[in-house]
Motif scaffolding. Structure first.
Motif, short mmCIF file in Angstrom:
data_model
loop_
_atom_site.label_atom_id
_atom_site.label_comp_id
_atom_site.label_asym_id
_atom_site.label_seq_id
_atom_site.Cartn_x
_atom_site.Cartn_y
_atom_site.Cartn_z
N ARG A 20 0.84 -1.19 0.00
CA ARG A 20 0.00 0.00 0.00
C ARG A 20 0.88 1.24 0.00
N LEU A 70 -2.04 1.11 -4.40
CA LEU A 70 -1.09 0.00 -4.42
C LEU A 70 0.12 0.34 -5.26
N THR A 77 -4.66 -7.95 -5.89
CA THR A 77 -4.73 -7.27 -4.60
C THR A 77 -5.88 -6.26 -4.57
#
Length: 174
Positions: free
Chosen positions: A7, A61, A111
């Motif tokens: 992140r 991300l 993700t």
């Protein structure tokens, strides 16, 4: 080569600035701002961007290579236009790290999809520039389909941004 998907943190504004400027030079039609505009933004603007991707209804991300360099980004946010949907934005992979065999875009999308499903989203939406067949091919391979929706590209009204969507199954995790 192994990549980590992380992140974007609130203090990562310098790395975000570096990768954003690289994005705008590499694929200018994929983004809604120019390199010239972005390159003149100060620290406060870049800090605001990292703060923005850390709000509760967003995820920012980054793909990180073994040397610690950011080589890709992907952001997702709750859709303002459709309840239960999320928008996928800010997608880019450095040219030296592209390709299905490297798996960078796939890992970031996996993700982002896990994040979207975990928040109960039932649809992921994105816009792809009509002159970006590489990106469109990736999304089609991953199950997205054109919706028929389109909007003028913000930096050139003669070009179109084509909407794509992927229905999401509920998360397998509680």
């Amino acid at each position: 080569m192994q990549y980590r998907i992380e992140r974007i943190g609130r203090e990562d504004w310098q790395q975000l600035r570096k990768v954003r400027l690289a994005q705008l030079l590499d694929t200018p039609m994929a983004f809604g701002e120019t390199h010239e505009y972005a390159s003149h933004q100060g620290e406060g603007n870049w800090r605001a961007r990292t703060d923005w991707v850390n709000e509760p209804d967003k995820v920012g991300l980054v793909a990180v290579d073994p040397e610690g360099e950011w080589v890709g980004t992907m952001l997702s946010t709750a859709s303002k236009d459709r309840a239960g949907a999320v928008d996928l934005i800010g997608v880019w992979v450095d040219p030296a790290h592209r390709g299905r065999e490297r798996g960078v875009a796939d890992a970031m999308l996996d993700t982002a999809l896990a994040w979207a499903r975990g928040r109960g989203a039932d649809l992921m939406l994105l816009g792809v520039h009509e002159a970006n067949p590489r990106a469109a091919a990736f999304y089609l391979r991953r199950g997205f389909a054109y919706t028929g929706g389109e909007t003028p590209y913000v930096l050139d009204a003669s070009a179109r941004i084509l909407e794509m969507a992927l229905p999401l199954e509920p998360s397998d995790t509680p």
